[in-house]
Structures are given as C-alpha cells and as structure tokens.
Design a protein around this motif. Structure first.
Motif, PDB file in Angstrom:
ATOM      1  N   VAL A 198       0.821  -1.212   0.000  1.00  0.00           N
ATOM      2  CA  VAL A 198       0.000   0.000   0.000  1.00  0.00           C
ATOM      3  C   VAL A 198       0.852   1.258   0.000  1.00  0.00           C
ATOM      4  CG1 VAL A 198      -1.650   1.344   1.357  1.00  0.00           C
ATOM      5  CG2 VAL A 198      -1.953  -1.114   1.118  1.00  0.00           C
TER       6      VAL A 198
ATOM      7  N   ASN B  99     -10.922   2.444  -1.562  1.00  0.00           N
ATOM      8  CA  ASN B  99     -10.377   2.916  -0.289  1.00  0.00           C
ATOM      9  C   ASN B  99     -11.461   3.262   0.720  1.00  0.00           C
ATOM     10  OD1 ASN B  99      -7.208   3.397  -0.175  1.00  0.00           O
ATOM     11  ND2 ASN B  99      -7.886   3.646  -2.292  1.00  0.00           N
TER      12      ASN B  99
ATOM     13  N   VAL C 290      -8.963   0.236   4.954  1.00  0.00           N
ATOM     14  CA  VAL C 290      -7.530   0.061   4.696  1.00  0.00           C
ATOM     15  C   VAL C 290      -7.178  -1.389   4.425  1.00  0.00           C
ATOM     16  CG1 VAL C 290      -5.231   0.310   5.694  1.00  0.00           C
ATOM     17  CG2 VAL C 290      -6.935   2.083   6.077  1.00  0.00           C
TER      18      VAL C 290
ATOM     19  N   ASN D  76      -1.047   3.482  10.880  1.00  0.00           N
ATOM     20  CA  ASN D  76      -1.734   2.411  10.151  1.00  0.00           C
ATOM     21  C   ASN D  76      -1.084   1.046  10.347  1.00  0.00           C
ATOM     22  OD1 ASN D  76      -3.778   3.943   9.079  1.00  0.00           O
ATOM     23  ND2 ASN D  76      -2.785   4.297   7.114  1.00  0.00           N
TER      24      ASN D  76
ATOM     25  N   SER E 114      -3.706   6.382   1.296  1.00  0.00           N
ATOM     26  CA  SER E 114      -3.388   5.952   2.659  1.00  0.00           C
ATOM     27  C   SER E 114      -2.855   7.093   3.502  1.00  0.00           C
ATOM     28  CB  SER E 114      -2.352   4.817   2.621  1.00  0.00           C
ATOM     29  OG  SER E 114      -2.853   3.698   1.927  1.00  0.00           O
TER      30      SER E 114
END
Length: 605
Positions: free
Chosen positions: A32, A159, A163, A239, A318
């Motif tokens: 990602v 998206n 995630v 994340n 992201s």
C-alpha cells in the motif's frame, strides 16, 4: 435506494472496536505505502533520458552516473526517514517534524506541500498508468482522460471500503509488478551478456560537445522523480500493527532496497538496448519488447505496469487522509476530515483527494509529463524541511550518538535543498504555479484556524458567573391555512406553553377574509394574527412581527418560531411544492438569535 447502493459499493458499517483489525502488517503495508515509490521505476529513467536526448543520442550514457547519484540520494532519504519514524512514532512525517522544530508556519508549508503532492500523486499515477495502456493499445490515445478519471473513481470507492480490504486487493498486483520487473531485468541481463542485444550505444565517457552542467543538473532533478513516495511510510505509522514504529522502519528499508535494485536494472537495460523516449511507447515498454518480443510476456508486463501505476495512487489514499486528520486536529483544516466513515477510514479525506485529483487530470488532459515536475518539487520541499527539522531536534536534545544522526540529516538536507533549487532553476516554466498555489493553501489554513479560534472565543463561558437563565416561552407558529400539518404543530406548541400565537400573511382581502372565517369556525384555542403584505412577501412582514414580539417579551420569554412542514413520501413530489417553510427557516436561522424549529408531518401517499 441510496443506502442500498452505498452498502453495495462500500460494504457494511464497522464497529469502532474493529479499528485494530484495520492495522496493516509489513507485507500489506509494503504494497500500500510503497506502490507510489516502486511505480516510479516506470517513468524515473524515462524522465532522465527525455532531458539527455536533447543534447543528442551520444549523451544518453550520462544516464548511468546520474542514476548512481539518484541511488545515493535514495540511501540518504531512507536513513533519514528511518530516524524520523523512531523520533516521531505518532506519524505525520515532515508536517510534525517541521512544526515542532521549525515553527508552525514552516510546518504548514511542509504539510501543505505534502497534501498538494498527494493530490498530484493520484493524478500522475492515473495519467502514467493510462500512458502504459495506450503504449500497448495506441487506438486508446484519444480516451486518456476518461480512462484516468475512471480509475480514480474505482480507487476512491476501493479505499472507502477500508484500509485492510484495499490492501488485500492491492498487494497481489504490486508484488506481481515487482516480480515481473525483476524477471525482465534478469532476462535482459542474460540476453545482453550472451550477445542477444546488439544495439549501437555510445561508449561511457564519450565526449558530447553540447552537454552543459545545467543540462546534467536538469536530468538529475528529473530522475529524482523516482524518489517521490519515500516519505509516505513515516506519515502513515498509525496504520501499522504494533510495534508500529519498528514495522514501519523495516518496511521503509525493504522498500528502499527493492526500489534501488529495480531503478538500477531498468536504467542499465535502457542504456544497453539504446532505448530513447518515444511519445507512443514508454521506456519499460521498449525494454520489454526488445527482451521478449511483442508476445504474451510483453503484454503482461505492460498490463501489470499500467495496474501498478494506477495503484501507486493508493499511497496517497493511505497518507492524505491521515495528514488531513492531523491538520484538522490542529484546526488548520475543516473538522470534517477528522470523522471516520462507516468502514473506519477518514472518508471525507478520501473523497476530497479523489475529486481534486480527477479535476487535475482533466485540467492537464492526462499529460503526465506536464504534472511530474510539480509533483516532484512538491515532495522535495517537505524532504528538505523534514531534514532541517531533525537537525534542529538532534542539536537541541543531544541524545546518545546524536552526532552521527545529525550528520545524516545534514547531508540529506543539503542534498534535497540542492535538488529543490535545481528544480526551481531548471524547470521554473513547469512549476511556477506551485509558488502561487502553496501561499494560497497556507492562507486558507490560517483563515480556517482563525475561524475556529474566533468560534472558541465566542462560545467560551465563565463557569463561575454564567448560568442558564430561566424564562417563560412565547411560541409563534406561521400558518398558511387550516391543515393537519398546522394542527400537528399547534398541538406540539401548546404542550410547551399556553403563550402561543398563530401568524398568517395574506396578499389580498378576499383570501384574508376566508382564512379568518375558517379559523373562527375551527377555533383551535390559539389567537390568529393576520399580516397584510402589499408586495407579496411572506418573510418581510413575518420578520417585522417577530421584531415586535422580541421588543415586547425578550426580557421575560424565550421566543420560538415553530414552522409546520409536510414531508412528501417520494423525493420527486417535493419539487411540486414551493418549500416556503424551508425558506423561512433558513432566513430566520441566519438573521435572528431566536429558536427556530420545524414540526414535520409525513404524508403517506
């Protein structure tokens, strides 16, 4: 219907306690957060060659030492951002580093540059992916904008699903791209070593009369576009699964190694095969065709390259929402960017990114070359400020072994500053817009922050002195006739207070007389006040009446305007009515410090 479509596209809502399940492992995070950096292999070498061929084919050998310099800078950036990850594990990257060490204005410049850069990332990725498709299928050249915008819409929806789900989808093509590029490089090396490639190429060190330092610096700065996206890991540390900073650091190093190897291999093959830029075929396309011919492997590499260029945008998807969240938390962006959506992602940031990048693609007609210079300079500004901020941090705190860390960031700062200046000098005609746009963005940040501060000052109370004031209540009910909606509203009003008055605005004497007769016949126990309007305005006489009520009772009563409103069963039926109640409510809410409430009455047919 809207809810059903939303559920189909985005999926079921997730509970807040499911947030931990949305954290990324190193394998998924590499896919990602590295897709932007890894995808730049598809155009990094090409950007160097575009500049060099201006001095003639003989000058292409300079691509090798320039690529070596780019690799050196990559190593410096990886080491620098690895230090940033451990120093600021909460994420935010250049914005947090610059804000805490260099001051808020510098932090806003760094963060604003990154936000703009992430929008450019999506636009460049979509445009570059479209270029790869049109290289394989030239008949699609006239549809580049449509293809790019369609991909942006798909990525935005993906998206919004969360995630983890987007990472699971993206991981497969990203790793297929890495494998296919390594297969291409290995096969190309073998073919070259065994004499299968016989391109006539200029010798290394060959003299080129019209190559200047300016041209070489311009080529180097163009090649540095391959380094965009390196900072994304440090921005998105939250994340990662725990321990977040360690996993982020390992992901960053692995990304640097893979990127360095692929960039080196593609640059060498481009030189050995004598590849030069072509408007209708990318450098990777030409290398793949020279290595495998125009067969199945060629089309697979072109296809997976197009996919990875499209998916490179996911790095921005992201990182942008997280950075926008931090800005919003500091009151420099709207609070809407702090809200998590049904799938626990920052949906408003995702949607905003998709819309802005689609507009940019349409404005530039999908021209990747026109977008890349702004894209690159947009990321090298925060690169430089981040390094400078870390230098200040090490000098102030002086932890154990700080001298070596300070030296790494100093080299990084000087290098990225030099590249930023090279970009400005050599490509000013392509990037001048960013020097107008960034100050405008920073001005908007300050205006938003000023608004929130003013709101806080006006809403703040003195808890020792200021207490609720208990008053009576006067309720004014605007009526348009004797209807069930009016009955419903008067019933509610009388449950609050006995001091209720109905107000009717009439345009001619005949309808006023009819209304007075009906009201007297109905006799709801509420006095009717009739206002005559010579200019057929409802709001003006109503506001004058409310002013009179305020003047008489504001010191003793709270004044409430209770507006009856019927709600149609179907949306299209609402178009058939004049929506007077909405206009009255909107006007009074914006003009008067009184309570304005709506009493809905739902129609069944």
């Amino acid at each position: 219907m809207v809810s059903k479509v939303k559920r189909l596209l985005i999926g079921r809502p997730m509970k807040s306690n499911e947030l931990d399940h949305e954290k990324l492992s190193k394998v998924k995070a590499l896919a990602v957060l590295s897709s932007d950096a890894l995808s730049s292999v598809a155009y990094g070498t090409e950007q160097i060659l575009i500049v060099l061929v201006a001095a003639g084919f003989t000058a292409v050998w300079y691509s090798l030492p320039i690529a070596l310099a780019v690799l050196g800078l990559l190593a410096i950036l990886i080491l620098s951002y690895r230090q940033t990850i451990f120093a600021y594990p909460q994420g935010g990257g250049a914005y947090i580093v610059a804000k805490k060490n260099l001051g808020v204005p510098t932090g806003l410049l760094a963060g604003g540059s990154l936000l703009v850069d992430y929008i450019l990332t999506v636009a460049v990725s979509a445009s570059a992916g479209t270029d790869a498709i049109t290289s394989a299928f030239p008949s699609l050249h006239n549809h580049t904008v449509l293809i790019a915008v369609s991909v942006i819409i798909i990525l935005t929806i993906l998206n919004l699903r969360g995630v983890t789900e987007s990472a699971s989808f993206i991981a497969i093509p990203v790793y297929l791209f890495v494998i296919s590029i390594f297969v291409l490089i290995a096969t190309g090396f073998i073919k070259y070593m065994t004499g299968g490639a016989h391109a006539h190429v200029p010798e290394i060190g060959a003299a080129v009369s019209n190559v200047s330092l300016f041209l070489l610096l311009k080529a180097f700065s163009s090649g540095c576009s391959a380094l965009t996206g390196v900072e994304a890991v440090s921005n998105a540390i939250p994340n990662f699964k725990a321990p977040a900073e360690k996993n982020a650091a390992k992901t960053l190093v692995l990304m640097g190694i893979i990127l360095g190897l692929m960039f080196t291999g593609i640059t060498l093959l481009a030189y050995w095969y004598g590849v030069t830029p072509d408007e209708k075929a990318t450098v990777v396309s030409q290398i793949a065709e020279s290595t495998f011919g125009r067969g199945a492997l060629y089309f697979f590499i072109q296809g997976i390259t197009a996919v990875i260029l499209f998916l490179a945008a996911n790095t921005a998807y992201s990182a942008f929402p997280l950075l926008a969240f931090m800005f919003a938390k500091d009151k420099y962006m709207p609070h809407a960017f702090m809200v998590r959506g049904d799938r626990l992602g920052f949906s408003n940031g995702i949607i905003f990114l998709g819309v802005m990048s689609a507009i940019l693609v349409a404005a530039f007609h999908g021209n990747t070359e026109g977008l890349i210079p702004m894209y690159a300079v947009g990321v090298f500004i925060p690169f430089t400020l981040s390094q400078l901020g870390m230098m200040v941090r090490w000098y102030k705190t002086k932890p154990k072994g700080w001298q070596s860390k300070f030296a790494v960031n100093t080299v990084g700062m000087l290098t990225t500053l030099t590249i930023t200046l090279i970009f400005i000098i050599t490509k000013f005609s392509s990037i001048w817009a960013i020097f107008i746009f960034l100050p405008v963005v920073m001005f908007v940040f300050y205006r938003i922050h000023s608004h929130y501060m003013n709101i806080a000052d006006q809403l703040r109370i003195c808890m020792d002195d200021e207490k609720p004031v208990i008053k009576g209540s006067t309720v004014v009910v605007p009526v348009a006739g004797v209807t069930r909606a009016v009955l419903h509203s008067l019933s509610y009003a009388k449950s609050l207070t006995n001091n209720v008055v109905a107000v009717y605005v009439g345009f001619d004497e005949e309808e006023i007389h009819k209304m007075e007769q009906k009201w007297e016949e109905w006799n709801p126990g509420v006095r009717l006040i009739v206002l005559r309007s010579r200019y057929r305005s409802i709001i003006r006489p109503l506001v004058k009446f409310i002013d009179t009520v305020e003047w008489k009772t504001a010191s003793t009563d709270h004044i409430t305007i209770l507006i009856p409103q019927f709600i149609t069963k179907h949306w299209w039926q609402a178009v058939l009515h004049n929506q007077t109640s909405l206009f009255i409510r909107s006007y009074l809410m914006n003009q008067k410090d009184i309570v304005v409430a709506t009493v809905p009455f739902h129609l069944h047919k």
